[in-house]
Design a protein around this motif. Structure first.
Motif, PDB file in Angstrom:
ATOM      1  N   ASP A  69       0.863  -1.170   0.000  1.00 40.12           N
ATOM      2  CA  ASP A  69       0.000   0.000   0.000  1.00 40.12           C
ATOM      3  C   ASP A  69       0.908   1.232   0.000  1.00 40.12           C
ATOM      4  OD1 ASP A  69      -1.468   2.257   1.439  1.00 40.12           O
ATOM      5  OD2 ASP A  69      -3.098   0.809   1.254  1.00 40.12           O
ATOM      6  N   SER A  70       0.557   2.253  -0.761  1.00 37.69           N
ATOM      7  CA  SER A  70       1.434   3.419  -0.912  1.00 37.69           C
ATOM      8  C   SER A  70       1.652   4.173   0.396  1.00 37.69           C
ATOM      9  CB  SER A  70       0.852   4.373  -1.959  1.00 37.69           C
ATOM     10  OG  SER A  70      -0.431   4.839  -1.554  1.00 37.69           O
ATOM     11  N   ARG A  71       0.786   3.948   1.387  1.00 37.23           N
ATOM     12  CA  ARG A  71       0.929   4.640   2.668  1.00 37.23           C
ATOM     13  C   ARG A  71       1.904   3.941   3.609  1.00 37.23           C
ATOM     14  NH1 ARG A  71      -5.311   4.473   3.905  1.00 37.23           N
ATOM     15  NH2 ARG A  71      -4.905   2.469   2.881  1.00 37.23           N
TER      16      ARG A  71
ATOM     17  N   ALA B 127       0.130  -3.775   5.563  1.00 31.95           N
ATOM     18  CA  ALA B 127       1.146  -3.234   4.661  1.00 31.95           C
ATOM     19  C   ALA B 127       0.725  -3.363   3.203  1.00 31.95           C
ATOM     20  CB  ALA B 127       2.476  -3.945   4.889  1.00 31.95           C
ATOM     21  N   ARG B 128       0.029  -4.435   2.888  1.00 28.76           N
ATOM     22  CA  ARG B 128      -0.382  -4.670   1.504  1.00 28.76           C
ATOM     23  C   ARG B 128      -1.669  -3.940   1.136  1.00 28.76           C
ATOM     24  NH1 ARG B 128       0.767 -11.116   2.119  1.00 28.76           N
ATOM     25  NH2 ARG B 128       2.946 -11.117   1.450  1.00 28.76           N
ATOM     26  N   GLU B 129      -2.624  -3.892   2.082  1.00 30.71           N
ATOM     27  CA  GLU B 129      -3.968  -3.445   1.725  1.00 30.71           C
ATOM     28  C   GLU B 129      -4.494  -2.297   2.573  1.00 30.71           C
ATOM     29  OE1 GLU B 129      -6.359  -6.932   2.071  1.00 30.71           O
ATOM     30  OE2 GLU B 129      -5.071  -8.125   0.749  1.00 30.71           O
ATOM     31  N   GLY B 130      -3.765  -1.897   3.615  1.00 29.75           N
ATOM     32  CA  GLY B 130      -4.245  -0.846   4.496  1.00 29.75           C
ATOM     33  C   GLY B 130      -4.993  -1.404   5.696  1.00 29.75           C
ATOM     34  N   PHE B 131      -5.363  -0.515   6.603  1.00 30.86           N
ATOM     35  CA  PHE B 131      -6.078  -0.905   7.815  1.00 30.86           C
ATOM     36  C   PHE B 131      -7.519  -1.305   7.504  1.00 30.86           C
ATOM     37  CE2 PHE B 131      -2.587   1.331   9.761  1.00 30.86           C
ATOM     38  CZ  PHE B 131      -2.469   0.782  11.026  1.00 30.86           C
TER      39      PHE B 131
ATOM     40  N   ASP C 216     -12.839   5.699   9.443  1.00 31.44           N
ATOM     41  CA  ASP C 216     -12.461   5.392   8.068  1.00 31.44           C
ATOM     42  C   ASP C 216     -10.974   5.048   8.006  1.00 31.44           C
ATOM     43  OD1 ASP C 216     -11.947   5.262   5.369  1.00 31.44           O
ATOM     44  OD2 ASP C 216     -12.811   7.221   4.881  1.00 31.44           O
ATOM     45  N   PRO C 217     -10.619   3.840   7.575  1.00 32.51           N
ATOM     46  CA  PRO C 217      -9.204   3.483   7.466  1.00 32.51           C
ATOM     47  C   PRO C 217      -8.399   4.440   6.596  1.00 32.51           C
ATOM     48  CG  PRO C 217     -10.574   1.527   7.268  1.00 32.51           C
ATOM     49  CD  PRO C 217     -11.512   2.706   7.251  1.00 32.51           C
ATOM     50  N   ASN C 218      -9.061   5.157   5.690  1.00 26.32           N
ATOM     51  CA  ASN C 218      -8.350   6.111   4.846  1.00 26.32           C
ATOM     52  C   ASN C 218      -7.888   7.350   5.616  1.00 26.32           C
ATOM     53  OD1 ASN C 218      -8.426   4.674   2.370  1.00 26.32           O
ATOM     54  ND2 ASN C 218     -10.564   5.270   2.093  1.00 26.32           N
TER      55      ASN C 218
END
Length: 204
Positions: free
Chosen positions: A5-7, A84-88, A171-173
């Motif tokens: 994930d870019s974050r 790490a791959r897909e976010g929270f 929101d995980p974002n």
């Protein structure tokens, strides 16, 4: 080599974290602000390497000052790889004191006794948005529910002991970026002995 994930900024092995660093060894000297806090370097890498474990990088959350806030999260290595791959992902089952969402403490030490799983420590920068403050006597208004999602982005719990404050985002974002410390003996099993292609380790 797959990408994250870019974050996700990078994984750090536990020996690099302040909890395990020997200040007598060359290159392991502590940050000059380790003793008194108020360090001006608030990069995630610096916090994780030189100040983790009980360090709180910011003053207690103040809605008039903080638009973003540093949060600390503990989970299993397997879950960390997924993050790490897909976010929270939101927690929506079990006993949830602050309701549905993604949970953070003010330090790694603050996650102890609260996290359901161990082995990976995450330091993140979080966008707070519209914050609903709660104290012990008002916890019942948010626990085990997502009703507050209709009007707020975050619940912040002002604990009677300030260092035990925690918060939950809907929101995980809202989690803008993070760095992980893998406090686990089996890093090779999880493929964490090398970085993702887009998070290769550089100078601190």
């Amino acid at each position: 080599m797959e990408e994250s994930d870019s974050r996700h900024e990078r994984f750090l092995p536990a020996p690099l974290a302040a909890k395990y660093r020997d200040p007598k060894e060359i290159g392991n000297q502590p940050c000059a602000y380790s003793a008194n806090g108020n360090c001006p370097n608030l990069s995630l890498q610096h916090i994780a390497i030189f100040h983790a474990y009980d360090f709180m990088p910011q003053h207690r959350y103040d809605n008039g000052i903080h638009t973003t806030y540093f949060g600390f999260h503990q989970t299993s290595p397997e879950a960390a790889v997924c993050i790490a791959r897909e976010g929270f992902r939101m927690s929506t089952t079990g006993r949830l004191m602050l309701g549905h969402g993604v949970y953070f403490a003010r330090s790694f030490a603050g996650t102890e006794g609260k996290a359901r799983h161990k082995g990976a420590l995450i330091c993140a920068e979080v966008r707070m948005g519209n914050v609903l403050p709660v104290v012990y006597d008002t916890l019942h208004t948010v626990s085990n529910s997502d009703a507050w999602h209709q009007t707020h982005d975050t619940v912040y719990y002002y604990h009677r002991q300030e260092h035990l404050d925690e918060f939950c985002v809907k929101d995980p974002n809202q989690v803008l970026k993070w760095i992980m410390i893998m406090d686990d003996d089996n890093v090779r099993r999880y493929g964490l002995h090398q970085a993702f292609q887009n998070t290769l380790f550089g100078c601190i």
